[in-house]
Write a protein that holds these residues in place. Sequence first.
Motif, mmCIF file in Angstrom:
data_model
loop_
_atom_site.group_PDB
_atom_site.id
_atom_site.type_symbol
_atom_site.label_atom_id
_atom_site.label_comp_id
_atom_site.label_asym_id
_atom_site.label_seq_id
_atom_site.Cartn_x
_atom_site.Cartn_y
_atom_site.Cartn_z
ATOM 1 N N ALA A 1 0.833 -1.210 0.000
ATOM 2 C CA ALA A 1 0.000 0.000 0.000
ATOM 3 C C ALA A 1 0.864 1.256 0.000
ATOM 4 O O ALA A 1 0.571 2.222 -0.720
ATOM 5 C CB ALA A 1 -0.932 -0.013 1.205
ATOM 6 N N ALA A 2 1.941 1.248 0.780
ATOM 7 C CA ALA A 2 2.838 2.409 0.835
ATOM 8 C C ALA A 2 3.526 2.626 -0.508
ATOM 9 O O ALA A 2 3.742 3.764 -0.927
ATOM 10 C CB ALA A 2 3.873 2.220 1.942
ATOM 11 N N TRP A 3 3.868 1.543 -1.192
ATOM 12 C CA TRP A 3 4.496 1.666 -2.518
ATOM 13 C C TRP A 3 3.565 2.392 -3.480
ATOM 14 O O TRP A 3 3.987 3.234 -4.253
ATOM 15 C CB TRP A 3 4.846 0.275 -3.051
ATOM 16 N N ILE A 4 2.278 2.070 -3.400
ATOM 17 C CA ILE A 4 1.300 2.724 -4.257
ATOM 18 C C ILE A 4 1.129 4.183 -3.840
ATOM 19 O O ILE A 4 1.156 5.088 -4.678
ATOM 20 C CB ILE A 4 -0.048 1.964 -4.215
ATOM 21 N N ASP A 5 0.985 4.407 -2.538
ATOM 22 C CA ASP A 5 0.783 5.772 -2.029
ATOM 23 C C ASP A 5 1.921 6.706 -2.426
ATOM 24 O O ASP A 5 1.692 7.880 -2.720
ATOM 25 C CB ASP A 5 0.637 5.771 -0.510
ATOM 26 N N HIS A 6 3.149 6.188 -2.430
ATOM 27 C CA HIS A 6 4.319 7.016 -2.741
ATOM 28 C C HIS A 6 4.732 6.921 -4.214
ATOM 29 O O HIS A 6 5.754 7.490 -4.596
ATOM 30 C CB HIS A 6 5.485 6.650 -1.829
ATOM 31 N N GLN A 7 3.937 6.214 -5.004
ATOM 32 C CA GLN A 7 4.218 6.043 -6.431
ATOM 33 C C GLN A 7 5.682 5.673 -6.665
ATOM 34 O O GLN A 7 6.384 6.284 -7.468
ATOM 35 C CB GLN A 7 3.845 7.317 -7.191
ATOM 36 N N VAL A 8 6.125 4.643 -5.958
ATOM 37 C CA VAL A 8 7.527 4.239 -6.015
ATOM 38 C C VAL A 8 7.908 3.714 -7.390
ATOM 39 O O VAL A 8 8.936 4.097 -7.948
ATOM 40 C CB VAL A 8 7.844 3.184 -4.931
ATOM 41 N N ALA A 9 7.089 2.853 -7.949
ATOM 42 C CA ALA A 9 7.473 2.156 -9.175
ATOM 43 C C ALA A 9 7.524 3.074 -10.383
ATOM 44 O O ALA A 9 6.661 3.932 -10.563
ATOM 45 C CB ALA A 9 6.496 1.018 -9.453
ATOM 46 N N GLN A 10 8.559 2.895 -11.175
ATOM 47 C CA GLN A 10 8.601 3.508 -12.504
ATOM 48 C C GLN A 10 8.547 2.360 -13.505
ATOM 49 O O GLN A 10 7.478 2.033 -13.977
ATOM 50 C CB GLN A 10 9.840 4.380 -12.669
ATOM 51 N N CYS A 11 9.663 1.712 -13.773
ATOM 52 C CA CYS A 11 9.607 0.593 -14.714
ATOM 53 C C CYS A 11 9.000 -0.645 -14.059
ATOM 54 O O CYS A 11 8.395 -1.462 -14.718
ATOM 55 C CB CYS A 11 10.987 0.289 -15.293
ATOM 56 N N GLY A 12 9.185 -0.795 -12.740
ATOM 57 C CA GLY A 12 8.576 -1.896 -12.008
ATOM 58 C C GLY A 12 9.393 -3.163 -11.911
ATOM 59 O O GLY A 12 9.039 -4.064 -11.161
ATOM 60 N N TYR A 13 10.494 -3.263 -12.654
ATOM 61 C CA TYR A 13 11.235 -4.520 -12.709
ATOM 62 C C TYR A 13 11.703 -4.989 -11.334
ATOM 63 O O TYR A 13 11.587 -6.155 -11.000
ATOM 64 C CB TYR A 13 12.433 -4.393 -13.664
ATOM 65 N N CYS A 14 12.213 -4.096 -10.526
ATOM 66 C CA CYS A 14 12.792 -4.467 -9.226
ATOM 67 C C CYS A 14 11.779 -4.477 -8.099
ATOM 68 O O CYS A 14 12.103 -4.862 -6.972
ATOM 69 C CB CYS A 14 13.927 -3.510 -8.869
ATOM 70 N N GLN A 15 10.562 -4.052 -8.344
ATOM 71 C CA GLN A 15 9.647 -3.740 -7.261
ATOM 72 C C GLN A 15 9.234 -4.917 -6.391
ATOM 73 O O GLN A 15 9.124 -4.769 -5.176
ATOM 74 C CB GLN A 15 8.420 -3.011 -7.803
ATOM 75 N N SER A 16 9.006 -6.096 -6.954
ATOM 76 C CA SER A 16 8.619 -7.206 -6.076
ATOM 77 C C SER A 16 9.759 -7.550 -5.121
ATOM 78 O O SER A 16 9.524 -7.799 -3.936
ATOM 79 C CB SER A 16 8.159 -8.430 -6.868
ATOM 80 N N GLY A 17 10.990 -7.509 -5.608
ATOM 81 C CA GLY A 17 12.133 -7.747 -4.726
ATOM 82 C C GLY A 17 12.292 -6.658 -3.691
ATOM 83 O O GLY A 17 12.596 -6.924 -2.521
ATOM 84 N N GLN A 18 12.085 -5.421 -4.091
ATOM 85 C CA GLN A 18 12.173 -4.293 -3.154
ATOM 86 C C GLN A 18 11.125 -4.442 -2.045
ATOM 87 O O GLN A 18 11.427 -4.273 -0.865
ATOM 88 C CB GLN A 18 11.935 -2.959 -3.891
ATOM 89 N N ILE A 19 9.907 -4.728 -2.426
ATOM 90 C CA ILE A 19 8.809 -4.839 -1.466
ATOM 91 C C ILE A 19 9.051 -5.991 -0.496
ATOM 92 O O ILE A 19 8.850 -5.849 0.719
ATOM 93 C CB ILE A 19 7.459 -4.977 -2.205
ATOM 94 N N LEU A 20 9.482 -7.136 -1.008
ATOM 95 C CA LEU A 20 9.742 -8.272 -0.127
ATOM 96 C C LEU A 20 10.908 -7.996 0.813
ATOM 97 O O LEU A 20 10.875 -8.381 1.986
ATOM 98 C CB LEU A 20 9.962 -9.542 -0.953
ATOM 99 N N GLN A 21 11.940 -7.312 0.321
ATOM 100 C CA GLN A 21 13.058 -6.926 1.181
ATOM 101 C C GLN A 21 12.561 -6.004 2.289
ATOM 102 O O GLN A 21 12.895 -6.182 3.462
ATOM 103 C CB GLN A 21 14.154 -6.234 0.370
ATOM 104 N N ALA A 22 11.757 -5.011 1.928
ATOM 105 C CA ALA A 22 11.238 -4.056 2.906
ATOM 106 C C ALA A 22 10.355 -4.747 3.944
ATOM 107 O O ALA A 22 10.455 -4.454 5.143
ATOM 108 C CB ALA A 22 10.469 -2.940 2.195
#
Length: 153
Positions: A86-107
């Motif tokens: 939810a925070a990733w969406i709220d802060h519009q973190v993703a641009q290309c999105g490639y790394c995002q699932s790994g980033q989210i799981l790490q966080a």
Amino acid sequence: MKLTVNGQVHEVDVEEDMPLLWILRDELKIKSVKFGCGVAACGACTVHVDGEAVRSCQTFASDVGTAEITTIEGLGSPDALHPVQAAWIDHQVAQCGYCQSGQILQAAAFLSETPTPSDAEIDEAMSGNLCRCGTYPRIREAVKTAADKLQEV
């Protein structure tokens, strides 16, 4: 070999030295787990094994055993997002999105161990996950927001 992924048991016929990344992508068709570097240096392939963030490109079938494996699909659902998602969406973190699932799981794994992190702790914990788009300031803010939300629960 039996693997439990996102709460479901799967029977896979693989060699014990096959990386978990390829089991997830090729055998179980879970494409959210990305190949980035193959040497555990970028974090694109991060998944949870019993709640711990691991690099699936360097985690082998024999290393997993009976552990619970979680990918981004098992972290939350569209109807009940994990606070990090939810925070990733709220802060519009993703641009290309490639790394995002790994980033989210790490966080998510980091916040389970460090519920009230400082900026320096966030930067250190997330430093092994590379973002080619450079959204690091948004990642830090999203982690802080998720930490606050997790404290409310």
